[in-house]
Design a protein around this motif. Structure first.
Motif, PDB file in Angstrom:
ATOM      1  N   UNK A 127     -10.812  -8.454  -1.833  1.00 20.64           N
ATOM      2  CA  UNK A 127     -12.100  -8.057  -1.252  1.00 20.64           C
ATOM      3  C   UNK A 127     -11.928  -7.260   0.041  1.00 20.64           C
ATOM      4  N   UNK A 128     -10.775  -7.424   0.685  1.00 19.41           N
ATOM      5  CA  UNK A 128     -10.524  -6.747   1.963  1.00 19.41           C
ATOM      6  C   UNK A 128      -9.501  -5.621   1.833  1.00 19.41           C
ATOM      7  N   UNK A 129      -9.260  -5.156   0.620  1.00 19.63           N
ATOM      8  CA  UNK A 129      -8.130  -4.256   0.388  1.00 19.63           C
ATOM      9  C   UNK A 129      -8.210  -2.950   1.184  1.00 19.63           C
ATOM     10  N   UNK A 130      -9.392  -2.364   1.356  1.00 26.54           N
ATOM     11  CA  UNK A 130      -9.485  -1.095   2.083  1.00 26.54           C
ATOM     12  C   UNK A 130      -9.138  -1.274   3.555  1.00 26.54           C
ATOM     13  N   UNK A 131      -9.665  -2.319   4.185  1.00 24.01           N
ATOM     14  CA  UNK A 131      -9.331  -2.554   5.585  1.00 24.01           C
ATOM     15  C   UNK A 131      -7.847  -2.878   5.747  1.00 24.01           C
ATOM     16  N   UNK A 132      -7.296  -3.648   4.826  1.00 20.69           N
ATOM     17  CA  UNK A 132      -5.873  -3.991   4.906  1.00 20.69           C
ATOM     18  C   UNK A 132      -4.990  -2.760   4.721  1.00 20.69           C
ATOM     19  N   UNK A 133      -5.415  -1.834   3.864  1.00 24.56           N
ATOM     20  CA  UNK A 133      -4.664  -0.589   3.685  1.00 24.56           C
ATOM     21  C   UNK A 133      -4.685   0.238   4.963  1.00 24.56           C
ATOM     22  N   UNK A 134      -5.847   0.415   5.538  1.00 22.24           N
ATOM     23  CA  UNK A 134      -5.955   1.201   6.769  1.00 22.24           C
ATOM     24  C   UNK A 134      -5.176   0.545   7.906  1.00 22.24           C
ATOM     25  N   UNK A 135      -5.195  -0.774   7.940  1.00 20.09           N
ATOM     26  CA  UNK A 135      -4.451  -1.498   8.971  1.00 20.09           C
ATOM     27  C   UNK A 135      -2.946  -1.317   8.792  1.00 20.09           C
ATOM     28  N   UNK A 136      -2.472  -1.372   7.552  1.00 20.51           N
ATOM     29  CA  UNK A 136      -1.039  -1.187   7.278  1.00 20.51           C
ATOM     30  C   UNK A 136      -0.583   0.204   7.707  1.00 20.51           C
ATOM     31  N   UNK A 137      -1.404   1.201   7.488  1.00 21.19           N
ATOM     32  CA  UNK A 137      -1.063   2.560   7.891  1.00 21.19           C
ATOM     33  C   UNK A 137      -1.027   2.686   9.410  1.00 21.19           C
TER      34      UNK A 137
ATOM     35  N   UNK B   9       4.523 -16.101  14.348  1.00 22.09           N
ATOM     36  CA  UNK B   9       4.644 -15.128  15.439  1.00 22.09           C
ATOM     37  C   UNK B   9       4.356 -13.719  14.939  1.00 22.09           C
ATOM     38  N   UNK B  10       4.871 -13.392  13.759  1.00 22.76           N
ATOM     39  CA  UNK B  10       4.598 -12.058  13.228  1.00 22.76           C
ATOM     40  C   UNK B  10       3.138 -11.912  12.830  1.00 22.76           C
ATOM     41  N   UNK B  11       2.570 -12.934  12.211  1.00 25.57           N
ATOM     42  CA  UNK B  11       1.162 -12.859  11.812  1.00 25.57           C
ATOM     43  C   UNK B  11       0.247 -12.634  13.011  1.00 25.57           C
ATOM     44  N   UNK B  12       0.532 -13.307  14.122  1.00 27.61           N
ATOM     45  CA  UNK B  12      -0.286 -13.109  15.326  1.00 27.61           C
ATOM     46  C   UNK B  12      -0.250 -11.653  15.775  1.00 27.61           C
ATOM     47  N   UNK B  13       0.919 -11.067  15.685  1.00 27.88           N
ATOM     48  CA  UNK B  13       1.087  -9.676  16.106  1.00 27.88           C
ATOM     49  C   UNK B  13       0.468  -8.716  15.088  1.00 27.88           C
ATOM     50  N   UNK B  14       0.773  -8.949  13.828  1.00 27.50           N
ATOM     51  CA  UNK B  14       0.381  -8.008  12.769  1.00 27.50           C
ATOM     52  C   UNK B  14      -1.119  -8.000  12.527  1.00 27.50           C
ATOM     53  N   UNK B  15      -1.767  -9.145  12.613  1.00 30.44           N
ATOM     54  CA  UNK B  15      -3.191  -9.218  12.272  1.00 30.44           C
ATOM     55  C   UNK B  15      -4.108  -8.884  13.439  1.00 30.44           C
ATOM     56  N   UNK B  16      -3.543  -8.589  14.600  1.00 27.50           N
ATOM     57  CA  UNK B  16      -4.377  -8.240  15.755  1.00 27.50           C
ATOM     58  C   UNK B  16      -5.196  -6.990  15.433  1.00 27.50           C
ATOM     59  N   UNK B  17      -6.478  -7.064  15.658  1.00 29.63           N
ATOM     60  CA  UNK B  17      -7.348  -5.927  15.397  1.00 29.63           C
ATOM     61  C   UNK B  17      -8.043  -5.964  14.054  1.00 29.63           C
TER      62      UNK B  17
ATOM     63  N   UNK C  21     -10.650 -10.213   7.016  1.00 36.61           N
ATOM     64  CA  UNK C  21      -9.369  -9.622   6.608  1.00 36.61           C
ATOM     65  C   UNK C  21      -8.204 -10.417   7.183  1.00 36.61           C
ATOM     66  N   UNK C  22      -8.344 -10.844   8.442  1.00 41.23           N
ATOM     67  CA  UNK C  22      -7.296 -11.653   9.073  1.00 41.23           C
ATOM     68  C   UNK C  22      -7.107 -12.976   8.337  1.00 41.23           C
ATOM     69  N   UNK C  23      -8.207 -13.596   7.980  1.00 42.78           N
ATOM     70  CA  UNK C  23      -8.139 -14.871   7.266  1.00 42.78           C
ATOM     71  C   UNK C  23      -7.526 -14.688   5.883  1.00 42.78           C
ATOM     72  N   UNK C  24      -7.848 -13.588   5.225  1.00 41.32           N
ATOM     73  CA  UNK C  24      -7.348 -13.345   3.874  1.00 41.32           C
ATOM     74  C   UNK C  24      -5.831 -13.151   3.858  1.00 41.32           C
ATOM     75  N   UNK C  25      -5.328 -12.239   4.695  1.00 46.55           N
ATOM     76  CA  UNK C  25      -3.900 -11.935   4.643  1.00 46.55           C
ATOM     77  C   UNK C  25      -3.074 -13.083   5.214  1.00 46.55           C
ATOM     78  N   UNK C  26      -3.571 -13.740   6.260  1.00 46.00           N
ATOM     79  CA  UNK C  26      -2.823 -14.872   6.833  1.00 46.00           C
ATOM     80  C   UNK C  26      -2.766 -16.025   5.844  1.00 46.00           C
ATOM     81  N   UNK C  27      -3.882 -16.300   5.170  1.00 54.08           N
ATOM     82  CA  UNK C  27      -3.894 -17.377   4.186  1.00 54.08           C
ATOM     83  C   UNK C  27      -2.961 -17.106   3.027  1.00 54.08           C
ATOM     84  N   UNK C  28      -2.906 -15.849   2.594  1.00 54.87           N
ATOM     85  CA  UNK C  28      -2.012 -15.493   1.493  1.00 54.87           C
ATOM     86  C   UNK C  28      -0.554 -15.701   1.891  1.00 54.87           C
ATOM     87  N   UNK C  29      -0.187 -15.241   3.079  1.00 55.93           N
ATOM     88  CA  UNK C  29       1.197 -15.373   3.538  1.00 55.93           C
ATOM     89  C   UNK C  29       1.588 -16.849   3.690  1.00 55.93           C
ATOM     90  N   UNK C  30       0.701 -17.633   4.268  1.00 54.01           N
ATOM     91  CA  UNK C  30       1.031 -19.053   4.478  1.00 54.01           C
ATOM     92  C   UNK C  30       1.157 -19.797   3.152  1.00 54.01           C
TER      93      UNK C  30
END
Length: 377
Positions: free
Chosen positions: A343-353, A304-312, A317-326
């Protein structure tokens, strides 16, 4: 008149429950001028978060909060105006009688666990059970409108911004913990439960062309770190290097220091609820080790959190972070997913901010609780 609050906390998972209630109690005092008693059944666990605690005392004051040991034999105590049973803990029967005997009925709330599940919005603020004529209400923290929000002290994000822009302040803080940051190394904090996937993650960082420095506050994951290193007796201050990976054990730190540790790091692995929320306020990519529940109910909360957090996020990047968490929460091999995250670190950083700012646009949990009380009156 000052509104009196009683918060009850039974320590179930070492630090998560007391971590949340201790933050909440201090904020209610400091920002809302409430008189707060915090009832805790395990002062030894509390002492790790607040070293000033005297575990031999039945009652003491810490940072404006009246801290009381929750005894097996309940004393005669007048009930407060607002009563919070944190995480569905069962109040003493004598205290429930005291609530019913009050001339003015108190507001009684169950402060529930944090969840991103859809049903939370429909249940937040609804009446629950009654004890005699005293009604209990559900109060759910959450990530969306229609929930109680997240714990966030006034000025927190500005303090974080200033700290993250001050390289000298970060250096002084890390040096006080015995950390000499290797120039160019990725700094990672690791606070987790036992996890069979740790060895594969560390192996991946050993072979990584990008150097990593992992900072591990003393805790339950140290047993897995010891097995990976092939040593015993790993304690605070220990530093070990293999290939591109440096592993360093830190002493268990206070909550304000833990915030600064998260702010220093490029990536934060956290666990439970309190550190999970604080990592989101850090505005850095994160990895959540959710508390395991029977019949894998926790995995529904994770998804449930992954669906919310990875939106956008973009699909990679979505596949990378979701796969890591699972993988992390299943104790599985982390290597390929970690490579994808890198490989997706810049997009993940901007998304976290961006996620951090989105969450901060909503009322914080303490303010929402106070508003609920005012509206209830």
């Amino acid at each position: 008149m000052t509104v009196r609050w009683d918060i009850f906390c039974t320590v179930v998972d070492n630090f998560g429950d007391i971590g949340v209630t201790w933050r909440l109690a201090r904020q209610l005092v400091a920002e809302h001028q409430c008189a707060v008693r915090l009832w805790v059944d395990d002062l030894r666990a509390f002492e790790r978060l607040c070293p000033q605690i005297d575990i031999t005392l039945c009652e003491q004051w810490q940072q404006g909060v009246q801290v009381c040991h929750w005894p097996e034999s309940w004393p005669s105590t007048e009930a407060a105006d607002v009563v919070i049973a944190a995480f569905a803990c069962q109040l003493p029967s004598a205290y429930m009688d005291a609530m019913a005997e009050r001339q003015t009925t108190p507001l009684w709330m169950n402060l529930d666990y944090l969840s991103a599940e859809d049903w939370v919005i429909g249940c937040h603020g609804l009446p629950s059970v009654k004890y005699k004529h005293v009604q209990k209400y559900f109060f759910f923290p959450g990530f969306r409108e229609g929930t109680g929000g997240l714990l966030r002290e006034a000025g927190l994000l500005e303090r974080r911004r200033q700290f993250q822009q001050d390289a000298q302040a970060q250096r002084i803080f890390l040096e006080a913990l015995g950390v000499q940051r290797t120039p160019g190394a990725r700094l990672i904090s690791l606070f987790a439960y036992e996890n069979a996937g740790l060895a594969s993650w560390f192996d991946a960082m050993v072979a990584d062309p990008h150097a990593s420095h992992v900072l591990i506050p003393e805790g339950r994951v140290l047993g897995d770190v010891q097995r990976w290193l092939g040593i015993d007796g790993l304690k605070a201050g220990a530093v070990h290097q293999r290939g591109a990976l440096t592993v360093q054990v830190l002493p268990f730190v206070r909550q304000d220091q833990y915030d600064q540790l998260l702010w220093c790091c490029d990536f934060n692995a956290v666990r439970g609820e309190d550190s999970f929320v604080r990592a989101q306020w850090a505005g850095r990519p994160l990895l959540w080790h959710i508390y395991q529940q029977e019949e894998d109910v926790h995995l529904e909360k994770l998804e449930a959190f992954l669906r919310l957090y990875t939106h956008g996020l973009s699909e990679p990047a979505q596949k990378a972070i979701s796969g890591l968490w699972r993988s992390w929460n299943a104790g599985q091999d982390m290597a390929e997913h970690w490579k994808m995250v890198d490989q997706q670190q810049q997009e993940l950083l901007e998304h976290a901010q961006a996620w951090c700012l989105e969450q901060a646009s909503r009322p914080d949990l303490a303010a929402a609780l106070v508003k609920f009380y005012v509206n209830w009156l």
